[in-house]
Design a protein around this motif. Structure first.
Motif, PDB file in Angstrom:
ATOM      1  N   VAL A  46      21.881 -17.414  53.411  1.00 26.04           N
ATOM      2  CA  VAL A  46      22.231 -17.030  52.156  1.00 26.04           C
ATOM      3  C   VAL A  46      20.961 -16.653  51.372  1.00 26.04           C
ATOM      4  CG1 VAL A  46      23.590 -17.206  50.213  1.00 26.04           C
ATOM      5  CG2 VAL A  46      24.810 -17.743  52.418  1.00 26.04           C
ATOM      6  N   ALA A  47      20.066 -17.972  51.442  1.00 31.50           N
ATOM      7  CA  ALA A  47      18.926 -17.778  50.678  1.00 31.50           C
ATOM      8  C   ALA A  47      17.961 -16.787  51.123  1.00 31.50           C
ATOM      9  CB  ALA A  47      18.227 -19.292  50.952  1.00 31.50           C
ATOM     10  N   ILE A  48      17.873 -16.406  51.986  1.00 41.62           N
ATOM     11  CA  ILE A  48      16.937 -15.281  52.704  1.00 41.62           C
ATOM     12  C   ILE A  48      17.672 -13.890  52.525  1.00 41.62           C
ATOM     13  CG2 ILE A  48      15.572 -16.714  54.069  1.00 41.62           C
ATOM     14  CD1 ILE A  48      16.795 -15.392  56.472  1.00 41.62           C
ATOM     15  N   ALA A  49      18.728 -13.677  52.306  1.00 43.06           N
ATOM     16  CA  ALA A  49      19.635 -12.565  52.373  1.00 43.06           C
ATOM     17  C   ALA A  49      18.914 -11.673  51.346  1.00 43.06           C
ATOM     18  CB  ALA A  49      20.916 -12.625  51.760  1.00 43.06           C
ATOM     19  N   PRO A  50      18.532 -11.722  50.007  1.00 45.13           N
ATOM     20  CA  PRO A  50      17.991 -10.744  49.275  1.00 45.13           C
ATOM     21  C   PRO A  50      16.667 -10.050  49.954  1.00 45.13           C
ATOM     22  CG  PRO A  50      18.448 -12.511  47.920  1.00 45.13           C
ATOM     23  CD  PRO A  50      18.523 -12.910  49.399  1.00 45.13           C
ATOM     24  N   LEU A  51      15.934 -10.575  50.817  1.00 44.82           N
ATOM     25  CA  LEU A  51      14.767 -10.162  51.390  1.00 44.82           C
ATOM     26  C   LEU A  51      15.296  -9.128  52.763  1.00 44.82           C
ATOM     27  CD1 LEU A  51      12.354 -13.173  51.879  1.00 44.82           C
ATOM     28  CD2 LEU A  51      12.087 -11.049  50.403  1.00 44.82           C
ATOM     29  N   LEU A  52      16.408  -9.512  53.258  1.00 48.10           N
ATOM     30  CA  LEU A  52      17.212  -8.843  54.134  1.00 48.10           C
ATOM     31  C   LEU A  52      17.494  -7.269  53.896  1.00 48.10           C
ATOM     32  CD1 LEU A  52      18.618 -11.515  56.160  1.00 48.10           C
ATOM     33  CD2 LEU A  52      16.665 -10.414  56.914  1.00 48.10           C
ATOM     34  N   GLU A  53      17.787  -7.074  52.625  1.00 49.36           N
ATOM     35  CA  GLU A  53      18.130  -5.605  52.092  1.00 49.36           C
ATOM     36  C   GLU A  53      17.231  -4.697  52.334  1.00 49.36           C
ATOM     37  OE1 GLU A  53      19.191  -6.329  48.288  1.00 49.36           O
ATOM     38  OE2 GLU A  53      20.582  -7.764  48.316  1.00 49.36           O
ATOM     39  N   ASN A  54      15.980  -4.955  52.461  1.00 52.53           N
ATOM     40  CA  ASN A  54      15.036  -3.907  52.528  1.00 52.53           C
ATOM     41  C   ASN A  54      14.160  -4.259  53.724  1.00 52.53           C
ATOM     42  OD1 ASN A  54      16.033  -2.275  50.365  1.00 52.53           O
ATOM     43  ND2 ASN A  54      15.129  -3.838  49.141  1.00 52.53           N
TER      44      ASN A  54
ATOM     45  N   ILE B 123       4.292  -8.777  52.095  1.00 53.31           N
ATOM     46  CA  ILE B 123       4.854  -9.650  51.089  1.00 53.31           C
ATOM     47  C   ILE B 123       6.152 -10.138  51.436  1.00 53.31           C
ATOM     48  CG2 ILE B 123       5.379  -9.999  48.659  1.00 53.31           C
ATOM     49  CD1 ILE B 123       2.331 -10.202  48.830  1.00 53.31           C
ATOM     50  N   ASN B 124       7.039  -9.178  52.046  1.00 54.09           N
ATOM     51  CA  ASN B 124       8.439  -9.271  51.992  1.00 54.09           C
ATOM     52  C   ASN B 124       8.498  -9.825  53.803  1.00 54.09           C
ATOM     53  OD1 ASN B 124       9.480  -8.307  49.805  1.00 54.09           O
ATOM     54  ND2 ASN B 124       9.041  -6.243  50.236  1.00 54.09           N
ATOM     55  N   GLN B 125       7.861  -9.485  54.525  1.00 56.35           N
ATOM     56  CA  GLN B 125       7.963 -10.247  55.711  1.00 56.35           C
ATOM     57  C   GLN B 125       7.382 -11.491  56.045  1.00 56.35           C
ATOM     58  OE1 GLN B 125       9.354  -8.998  58.902  1.00 56.35           O
ATOM     59  NE2 GLN B 125      10.190  -7.297  57.799  1.00 56.35           N
ATOM     60  N   ALA B 126       6.376 -11.931  55.325  1.00 56.58           N
ATOM     61  CA  ALA B 126       5.714 -13.241  55.454  1.00 56.58           C
ATOM     62  C   ALA B 126       6.776 -14.304  55.186  1.00 56.58           C
ATOM     63  CB  ALA B 126       4.618 -13.514  54.416  1.00 56.58           C
ATOM     64  N   PRO B 127       7.583 -14.410  54.105  1.00 56.93           N
ATOM     65  CA  PRO B 127       8.861 -15.311  53.991  1.00 56.93           C
ATOM     66  C   PRO B 127       9.718 -15.363  55.274  1.00 56.93           C
ATOM     67  CG  PRO B 127       8.468 -14.135  52.010  1.00 56.93           C
ATOM     68  CD  PRO B 127       7.719 -13.393  53.016  1.00 56.93           C
ATOM     69  N   LEU B 128      10.132 -14.222  55.649  1.00 58.79           N
ATOM     70  CA  LEU B 128      10.954 -14.124  56.883  1.00 58.79           C
ATOM     71  C   LEU B 128      10.218 -14.757  58.080  1.00 58.79           C
ATOM     72  CD1 LEU B 128      12.269 -10.440  56.522  1.00 58.79           C
ATOM     73  CD2 LEU B 128      13.609 -12.872  55.804  1.00 58.79           C
ATOM     74  N   GLU B 129       8.970 -14.583  58.450  1.00 54.72           N
ATOM     75  CA  GLU B 129       8.303 -15.109  59.382  1.00 54.72           C
ATOM     76  C   GLU B 129       8.214 -16.438  59.195  1.00 54.72           C
ATOM     77  OE1 GLU B 129       7.150 -13.666  61.930  1.00 54.72           O
ATOM     78  OE2 GLU B 129       7.205 -11.422  61.409  1.00 54.72           O
TER      79      GLU B 129
ATOM     80  N   LEU C  85      10.504 -19.359  47.512  1.00 51.31           N
ATOM     81  CA  LEU C  85       9.546 -18.608  48.136  1.00 51.31           C
ATOM     82  C   LEU C  85      10.054 -16.889  48.108  1.00 51.31           C
ATOM     83  CD1 LEU C  85       7.389 -17.634  50.340  1.00 51.31           C
ATOM     84  CD2 LEU C  85       8.865 -18.642  52.015  1.00 51.31           C
ATOM     85  N   VAL C  86      11.656 -16.940  48.303  1.00 52.95           N
ATOM     86  CA  VAL C  86      12.053 -15.578  48.357  1.00 52.95           C
ATOM     87  C   VAL C  86      12.080 -15.074  46.975  1.00 52.95           C
ATOM     88  CG1 VAL C  86      14.154 -14.368  48.569  1.00 52.95           C
ATOM     89  CG2 VAL C  86      13.635 -15.998  50.223  1.00 52.95           C
ATOM     90  N   ASP C  87      12.226 -15.593  45.929  1.00 55.07           N
ATOM     91  CA  ASP C  87      11.901 -15.174  44.339  1.00 55.07           C
ATOM     92  C   ASP C  87      10.688 -14.936  44.369  1.00 55.07           C
ATOM     93  OD1 ASP C  87      14.607 -15.530  43.680  1.00 55.07           O
ATOM     94  OD2 ASP C  87      14.416 -17.752  43.094  1.00 55.07           O
ATOM     95  N   MET C  88       9.753 -15.645  44.838  1.00 52.10           N
ATOM     96  CA  MET C  88       8.409 -15.234  44.476  1.00 52.10           C
ATOM     97  C   MET C  88       8.167 -13.899  45.023  1.00 52.10           C
ATOM     98  SD  MET C  88       5.189 -14.808  46.179  1.00 52.10           S
ATOM     99  CE  MET C  88       5.422 -15.962  47.749  1.00 52.10           C
ATOM    100  N   ALA C  89       8.416 -13.641  46.521  1.00 54.99           N
ATOM    101  CA  ALA C  89       8.240 -12.346  47.241  1.00 54.99           C
ATOM    102  C   ALA C  89       9.054 -11.289  46.497  1.00 54.99           C
ATOM    103  CB  ALA C  89       8.678 -12.609  48.519  1.00 54.99           C
TER     104      ALA C  89
END
Length: 615
Positions: A69-77, A41-47, A27-31
């Motif tokens: 760790v899996a969601i860490a890349p989304l948290l960068e921005n 697009i980026n917030q949906a996986p976090l939600e 899911l993170v890779d897709m986003a």
């Protein structure tokens, strides 16, 4: 959106967590790789992950870390949503030494501090930042790690490139410090009111306390036989809970001003309660171990912030309203540690910094009052007080007003420190005599006796007497009534001229087209008969104008054409009620200041505001 809906459906019914973790990574890779990039697009996986975690509270610590760790890349921005913030806070509290805290949370918190615009709308982001810093403090190196984090937020240069960092850090510090006293603050309704504390809890309390509350009376042998009953009774109030212990000792002797206000139904300010005197009123507060660690960490951060020259002006402004709970100001450990910050303000030569030691408005206490002798936070013999007075007198344009305030409220400490040879206080007492601040004849004689009791005081008092004699002699001898300095004359030339002859009757002085600056004001204020002053096309600025406004109250004509004065100096002219002609042509006068001056100068008849905003 279809893919996101699919993942949302899959993750809403987790079976095996290995599969769930794999789906989260996909899911993170897709986003991240989606050609359509926006916040949704980026917030949906976090939600989705946030909801997943809130509905599955029985996960192991390792599973928690794997998800983070899996969601860490989304948290960068992207900022984490509120529920995810709570999950992160819990992880910081339970596993402060986890590598996830350093490797994953650090860039997230850095982004929050650099870009967050309003913690009021996002309180959980502030709480997460608060818990992250406390987690850093739990590491082996403790405050050294926190210090390095603060350094990273400031950057390597002398000026921080991120304007939001300081106010955000201060907001986190204030919230954390408040939380240390929160249990006692919440129990305030069940404890003696501040009014009862001030009055020694003489009236029975009819509220039903949930915390232990007892009144202790001393045995009669503690009371001196010579003292009257009204002066000698000592009472102590103890309020205790699992986190906080407060003990207040108070005598019934109070200053008349405080006694007079005791009849008021409104609850008095805690600072007012404790300002009676250090000897007769003390309050000690003990925090629990966790609250004590939190307080130590965040006061240390405030101290670190005050060490940066570029941050100090804004920090002083943010702390000027004293944004701490009353309980913190009554806590000796807190005020003792915060003293470092106040000292840094007092040492800073910039007026925008040290002026913040004074209260935000009349009638309120500022840091100057709290840390001066008799104040709640004073724990020395007046050293900090002397340094604060020295820096404030050096730049305070309302010198006479400041001296009046000292004479009314701090004359005792000033005289005591002068008696011990403190040069600043000796100068203060001499100025009080020179400006006729003290009306009472006995007090004047006491000040003179104090000055003559030390070598430095005796010398400065003799110099004052000599100046006064010279002034009277100048006026007796007469001298010219009009004087014009040659063009290109300097401050030194003016000082040399005025010291060489008799100018006690000088009424008209022209310094037009000379090179004088605000520094010459200290010589101009010694011309008692001056009524007309021409400063056209000089470098005379705001500082000099402020000094003139304090002393040359009889000035009638003032020419400031083509001088670098601004609203900051021009506003001070409102105290010169005798002004009838004022030239502000080609200055930085604003329309608002012009209207203000017109309203406050009733005798003003001739005004030149050409080539200004007010024209």
């Amino acid at each position: 959106m279809k893919k996101i809906y699919k993942y949302k459906k899959v993750l809403s019914n987790p079976s095996r967590w290995e599969v769930v973790l794999k789906e989260i990574r996909t899911l993170v890779d897709m986003a991240l790789t989606s050609p359509l990039q926006d916040d949704s697009i980026n917030q949906a996986p976090l939600e989705i992950v946030s909801k997943l975690l809130s509905e599955n509270t029985n996960l192991t610590t390792q599973e928690h870390e794997n998800i983070i760790v899996a969601i860490a890349p989304l948290l960068e921005n992207n900022h984490p949503p509120p529920d995810l913030c709570e999950f992160f806070c819990k992880h910081c509290r339970e596993r402060p030494r986890s590598m996830v805290v350093i490797e994953v949370f650090t860039p997230v918190v850095q982004r929050i501090l650099k870009h967050n615009m309003d913690f009021g709308k996002c309180p959980r982001l502030r709480l997460f930042t608060q818990e992250y810093i406390l987690a850093l403090n739990e590491l082996n190196a403790g405050m050294e790690v926190v210090k390095k984090f603060i350094q990273s937020m400031h950057g390597p240069t002398g000026h921080c490139p991120h304007p939001r960092v300081l106010p955000n850090l201060v907001a986190v510090c204030l919230a954390a410090i408040y939380s240390c006293y929160e249990e006692f603050i919440n129990s305030r309704d069940n404890s003696p009111s501040l009014k009862e504390i001030r009055n020694g809890c003489q009236q029975p309390c009819d509220r039903k306390p949930t915390l232990p509350l007892r009144l202790l009376h001393p045995s009669p042998d503690l009371v001196s036989q010579e003292a009257t009953l009204s002066e000698a009774r000592l009472k102590s109030v103890v309020v205790a809970s699992s986190e906080i212990h407060v003990e207040v000792e108070h005598t019934s002797t109070a200053k008349p001003a405080l006694t007079a206000s005791a009849g008021n139904d409104s609850e008095p300010n805690l600072i007012d309660c404790l300002m009676v005197s250090p000897a007769c009123s003390t309050m000690s507060i003990e925090l629990g171990p966790q609250a004590d660690r939190t307080l130590g960490c965040y006061v240390e951060i405030l101290k670190l912030l005050s060490d940066y020259d570029d941050w100090r002006p804004s920090l002083a402004s943010l702390l000027q309203p004293i944004p701490f709970p009353k309980e913190a100001l009554a806590h000796e450990k807190f005020t003792k540690e915060l003293k470092y910050v106040i000292q840094r303000f007092a040492e800073d030569p910039r007026q925008e910094v040290h002026s913040c030691l004074l209260s935000v408005r009349a009638g309120k206490d500022g840091w100057f009052q709290l840390y001066s002798p008799g104040g709640v936070a004073c724990d020395d013999d007046g050293e900090l007080f002397a340094s604060m007075v020295h820096i404030l007198m050096g730049s305070c344009y309302k010198t006479k007003k400041f001296l009046l305030s000292l004479a009314e409220n701090k004359l005792g400490p000033c005289m005591l420190l002068a008696l011990r040879g403190n040069q600043t206080m000796v100068e203060i007492l001499c100025l009080m005599l020179e400006y006729n601040i003290i009306d009472n004849n006995d007090t004047q004689l006491q000040i003179i006796s104090t000055l003559e009791s030390t070598g430095v005081g005796k010398r400065m008092y003799e110099q004052l007497c000599d100046r006064q004699r010279e002034l009277k002699e100048l006026q007796r001898k007469g001298g010219p009534t009009r004087l014009t300095l040659p063009s290109k004359s300097t401050d030194a030339d003016l000082a040399r001229l005025l010291s060489s002859g008799s100018f006690g009757n000088l009424e008209n002085l022209s310094l037009a087209f000379t090179n004088v600056t605000s520094a010459c004001a200290e010589h101009l204020i010694k011309l008692p008969s001056l009524k007309q002053l021409n400063l056209w096309s000089t470098q005379f600025g705001d500082a000099g104008l402020r000094l003139l406004s304090e002393h040359l109250t009889m000035l009638q004509v003032l020419n400031l054409c083509e001088t670098p004065v601004t609203d900051a100096g021009l506003l001070a002219l409102s105290s010169m009620k005798s002004l009838c002609s004022l030239n502000m042509n080609s200055t930085k006068l604003s329309a608002d200041t012009y209207e203000d001056l017109k309203a406050k100068l009733p005798n003003l008849k001739e005004v030149d505001v050409r080539y200004t905003e007010a024209w």
